[in-house]
Design an enzyme around this catalytic site. Structure first.
Site, PDB file in Angstrom:
ATOM      1  N   ASP A  80       0.846  -1.184   0.000  1.00 47.16           N
ATOM      2  CA  ASP A  80       0.000   0.000   0.000  1.00 47.16           C
ATOM      3  C   ASP A  80       0.884   1.238   0.000  1.00 47.16           C
ATOM      4  OD1 ASP A  80      -2.336   1.432  -0.048  1.00 47.16           O
ATOM      5  OD2 ASP A  80      -2.734   1.280   2.107  1.00 47.16           O
ATOM      6  N   GLU A 120       1.996   4.000  -4.172  1.00 47.20           N
ATOM      7  CA  GLU A 120       1.494   2.627  -4.330  1.00 47.20           C
ATOM      8  C   GLU A 120       2.514   1.761  -5.070  1.00 47.20           C
ATOM      9  OE1 GLU A 120      -1.195   1.284  -3.135  1.00 47.20           O
ATOM     10  OE2 GLU A 120      -2.790   2.779  -2.941  1.00 47.20           O
ATOM     11  N   ASP A 157      -4.960  -2.515  -2.754  1.00 46.94           N
ATOM     12  CA  ASP A 157      -6.233  -1.810  -2.903  1.00 46.94           C
ATOM     13  C   ASP A 157      -6.153  -0.704  -3.949  1.00 46.94           C
ATOM     14  OD1 ASP A 157      -5.103   0.460  -1.591  1.00 46.94           O
ATOM     15  OD2 ASP A 157      -5.623  -0.398   0.353  1.00 46.94           O
ATOM     16  N   ASP A 164      -1.613  -1.071   4.979  1.00 44.79           N
ATOM     17  CA  ASP A 164      -2.146   0.282   5.143  1.00 44.79           C
ATOM     18  C   ASP A 164      -1.582   0.937   6.406  1.00 44.79           C
ATOM     19  OD1 ASP A 164      -4.262   2.373   4.417  1.00 44.79           O
ATOM     20  OD2 ASP A 164      -4.808   1.870   6.482  1.00 44.79           O
ATOM     21  N   HIS A 182      24.481 -12.979 -30.910  1.00 45.36           N
ATOM     22  CA  HIS A 182      23.725 -13.293 -32.125  1.00 45.36           C
ATOM     23  C   HIS A 182      23.846 -14.774 -32.483  1.00 45.36           C
ATOM     24  CE1 HIS A 182      27.373 -13.793 -34.520  1.00 45.36           C
ATOM     25  NE2 HIS A 182      27.849 -12.738 -33.885  1.00 45.36           N
ATOM     26  N   GLU A 189      30.753  -5.301 -33.292  1.00 44.41           N
ATOM     27  CA  GLU A 189      31.893  -6.178 -33.029  1.00 44.41           C
ATOM     28  C   GLU A 189      33.204  -5.454 -33.322  1.00 44.41           C
ATOM     29  OE1 GLU A 189      33.534  -8.179 -31.455  1.00 44.41           O
ATOM     30  OE2 GLU A 189      32.749 -10.154 -32.042  1.00 44.41           O
TER      31      GLU A 189
END
EC number: 3.1.26.4
Length: 364
Positions: A8, A49, A73, A123, A172, A246
């Protein structure tokens, strides 16, 4: 291990003095494993939050949790983290990326909105933090930890603080030159059939892993095609960074080790021992290190606290691992990186760094 995370946050004034609280429970909701609270100065409810969520996720990761049920919440945070709502505000986007990076470390995670009456523990912690924020003019109060676990900004055994920028370093796939074990630098061969299979497997693994905020690639075709394949699986775009190319092998481009040694025996021998030596018409490993460091710094600034897929070549990836290890040049000659392999390096804002993984190929 499965846990329940309650988080919270809030502010008095929106924006105003703000703080967050988070608690991690056992799966049966019977025992508190960790809790955090922190005053964060002046901020909005939504920022607070998200900060609470990040704290709870971080504590759960450090406890070794592999599954989590997150209860909050905040409808906005739950819907955004679940992928049903888009994140539009730039302040929240950065926090969202940090939260997703932590969430990607769980095998399974779900988010549930609950009424405030079912989120009283977090809370209460958040209100304690807001009280502290209201009593202090400091924008960044020290975190108050209640049990012996670490908050997102507390030092771990490495001494690092905060959430790192995590680089997933993907080499790669195979080309004709790499199959023949020839020096392949600034030449631009494409992937061969095996290479395309490799990058498809890597892309599938990365998509299942999730939590990746951006894809940054070398401009050379073999790396760019690898990056595009992964980016499509992740629903992301590719950002090209020229500093990830490279090594320029100069006159040795396309030669085998034996052919280069035969062409320039003394120079080739010295090049294998001294990173300041330059191949004919090419660049030294010291030159590569300088530009790779420059590219790394751009990524850290641009994606601070996020997980970024970096698609490049064997030498630049070795350089990034060297930077993360804070190691000497000798490590370049002792690291082996397979084609389409994955390594992970983390860099913190305070200068600390670590290597989490080297040469993973299990998905191939």
């Amino acid at each position: 291990m499965k846990v329940v995370i309650e988080a919270d946050g809030g502010s008095r004034g929106n924006p105003g003095p703000a703080g967050y609280g988070a608690v991690v429970w056992t799966a049966d909701h019977s025992t508190v494993l960790a809790e955090s609270k922190q005053a964060i100065g002046r901020a909005t409810n939504n920022v607070a939050e998200y900060r609470g969520l990040i704290a709870g996720l971080d504590d759960a990761v450090k406890l070794g949790a592999t599954e989590a049920a997150v209860l909050m919440d905040s409808k906005l945070v739950v819907e955004q983290m679940s992928g049903r709502w888009k994140v539009k505000h730039p302040d929240l986007l950065k926090l969202y990326v940090q939260a997703q990076a932590l969430a990607s470390q769980f095998r399974r995670i779900n988010y549930e909105w609950v009424p405030r009456a079912r989120n009283t523990y977090a809370d209460r912690l958040a209100n304690d933090a807001m009280d502290a924020a209201a009593q202090s003019a400091a924008a960044d109060a020290d975190p108050a930890k209640i049990v012996a676990t670490e908050s997102p900004t507390s030092p771990g055994w490495t001494g690092a603080r905060g959430t790192p920028t995590r680089l997933l370093l993907l080499r790669h796939g195979q080309t004709e030159l790499s199959e023949q074990r020839r020096y392949s630098g600034r030449g631009n061969p494409g992937l061969n059939e095996v290479g395309w299979r490799q990058v498809g497997a890597a892309a599938g693994y990365l998509a299942r892993r999730g939590g990746i905020a951006a894809v940054v690639s070398s401009p050379l075709q073999r790396a760019y095609d690898t990056a595009v394949t992964a980016a499509r699986a992740l629903a992301l775009d590719v950002v090209v960074d020229d500093d990830l190319v490279e090594t320029d092998f100069g006159a040795w481009e396309g030669l085998t080790f034996a052919e280069a040694a035969e062409r320039d025996p003394e120079l080739h021998r010295r090049w294998l021992q001294d990173t300041s030596i330059t191949p004919p018409g090419g660049e030294s490993f010291d030159d590569v290190l300088r530009r790779v460091r420059r590219g790394r710094d751009r990524i850290i600034v641009g994606y601070e606290g996020a997980t970024v897929l970096v698609v490049s070549h064997v030498t630049p990836i070795k350089m990034l691992l060297r930077l993360a290890l804070d190691a000497g040049s000798g490590v370049l000659y002792r690291l082996h990186l397979d084609l389409a392999s994955l390594s992970i390096a983390e860099f913190y804002a305070d200068g600390a760094s670590s290597v989490r993984l080297v040469n993973q190929t299990g998905y191939l």
